[in-house]
Enzyme design. Sequence first.
Site, mmCIF file in Angstrom:
data_model
loop_
_atom_site.group_PDB
_atom_site.id
_atom_site.type_symbol
_atom_site.label_atom_id
_atom_site.label_comp_id
_atom_site.label_asym_id
_atom_site.label_seq_id
_atom_site.Cartn_x
_atom_site.Cartn_y
_atom_site.Cartn_z
ATOM 1 N N ASN A 1 2.951 2.770 -10.602
ATOM 2 C CA ASN A 1 1.684 2.836 -11.328
ATOM 3 C C ASN A 1 0.487 3.161 -10.443
ATOM 4 O OD1 ASN A 1 -0.276 2.005 -13.615
ATOM 5 N ND2 ASN A 1 -0.790 0.566 -11.971
ATOM 6 N N LYS B 1 -0.176 15.124 -10.147
ATOM 7 C CA LYS B 1 0.614 14.683 -11.292
ATOM 8 C C LYS B 1 1.658 15.733 -11.693
ATOM 9 C CE LYS B 1 -1.195 10.629 -11.827
ATOM 10 N NZ LYS B 1 -0.409 9.419 -11.510
ATOM 11 N N ASP C 1 0.879 -1.161 0.000
ATOM 12 C CA ASP C 1 0.000 0.000 0.000
ATOM 13 C C ASP C 1 0.916 1.210 0.000
ATOM 14 O OD1 ASP C 1 -1.678 2.126 0.502
ATOM 15 O OD2 ASP C 1 -2.788 1.145 2.122
ATOM 16 N N TYR D 1 -6.050 15.938 -8.528
ATOM 17 C CA TYR D 1 -5.351 15.036 -9.439
ATOM 18 C C TYR D 1 -4.305 15.789 -10.259
ATOM 19 C CZ TYR D 1 -4.685 11.447 -13.044
ATOM 20 O OH TYR D 1 -4.139 10.511 -13.888
ATOM 21 N N SER E 1 0.137 11.781 -16.045
ATOM 22 C CA SER E 1 -1.000 12.154 -16.885
ATOM 23 C C SER E 1 -0.652 13.422 -17.655
ATOM 24 C CB SER E 1 -2.235 12.413 -16.019
ATOM 25 O OG SER E 1 -3.259 13.030 -16.773
#
Length: 245
Positions: A86, A167, A59, A163, A140
């Site tokens: 990932n 990134k 985790d 998000y 991303s």
Amino acid sequence: MKTVLITGANKSIGFETARQLLQLGYYVYLGSRDLTKGQQAVDQLRADGLPQVEPIMIDVDDLHSVQSARDELGQKTTVLDVLVNNAGISGSITAGPLATDLGEFRQVLDTNFFGVIQVTQAFADLLHQSPEPRIVNVTSGLGSLTRQSDPSWVYYGITPAAYVASKAALNAYTIALANHLRDTPFKVNAVDPGYTATDFNHHSGPGTVPDAAARVVKAATLGPDGPTGQFYSDDNAPDTGISPW
């Protein structure tokens, strides 16, 4: 035989990345925060004739879990050739920067940014034992500050705030890490797998999981003359495969 650890690999792009690397002859440690799901993914790959794989419970949010995974892997091998960071979460995909709760920012950054740092630091010693170590940070296109500032970009204005921030931070860490390791055999790159149809985005993306995983695999298998410190994003830069930071 080269070895690879892939976090968040029990499904979607991580799982397909494991499959493709197995097909190339790698030994895969399939990371999953739920060991049962990880074992199910391993069983599926073995049933498909790809036996060189085993699950690792990890985790990335939990430092104790990361350290336990490092200890477990260290009992199995003295060398790690590839680390694919990932594992990731999206957070709210509709809330903007003023509406997103601070707790959500912290949760998304814990996984997508701090989690990568924890894992990379924990497994760095095993990577240093490889003659050709590779680190792939799955990012991303939304993390590109240049693209986000360009009104002509196809995804301009799409700003899931937590998000995007996570990134962008991951991209910055990738640059710092690649620069730090520039005089070593390491290749450290960020890869945008593209807007891919997975449960991550309620299967809304136009891309396919095999194509997305192939982008990750390409960076994971770079030769000694391959680039480092790059941001691969074929969707955004089809001519070169490299996207601006």
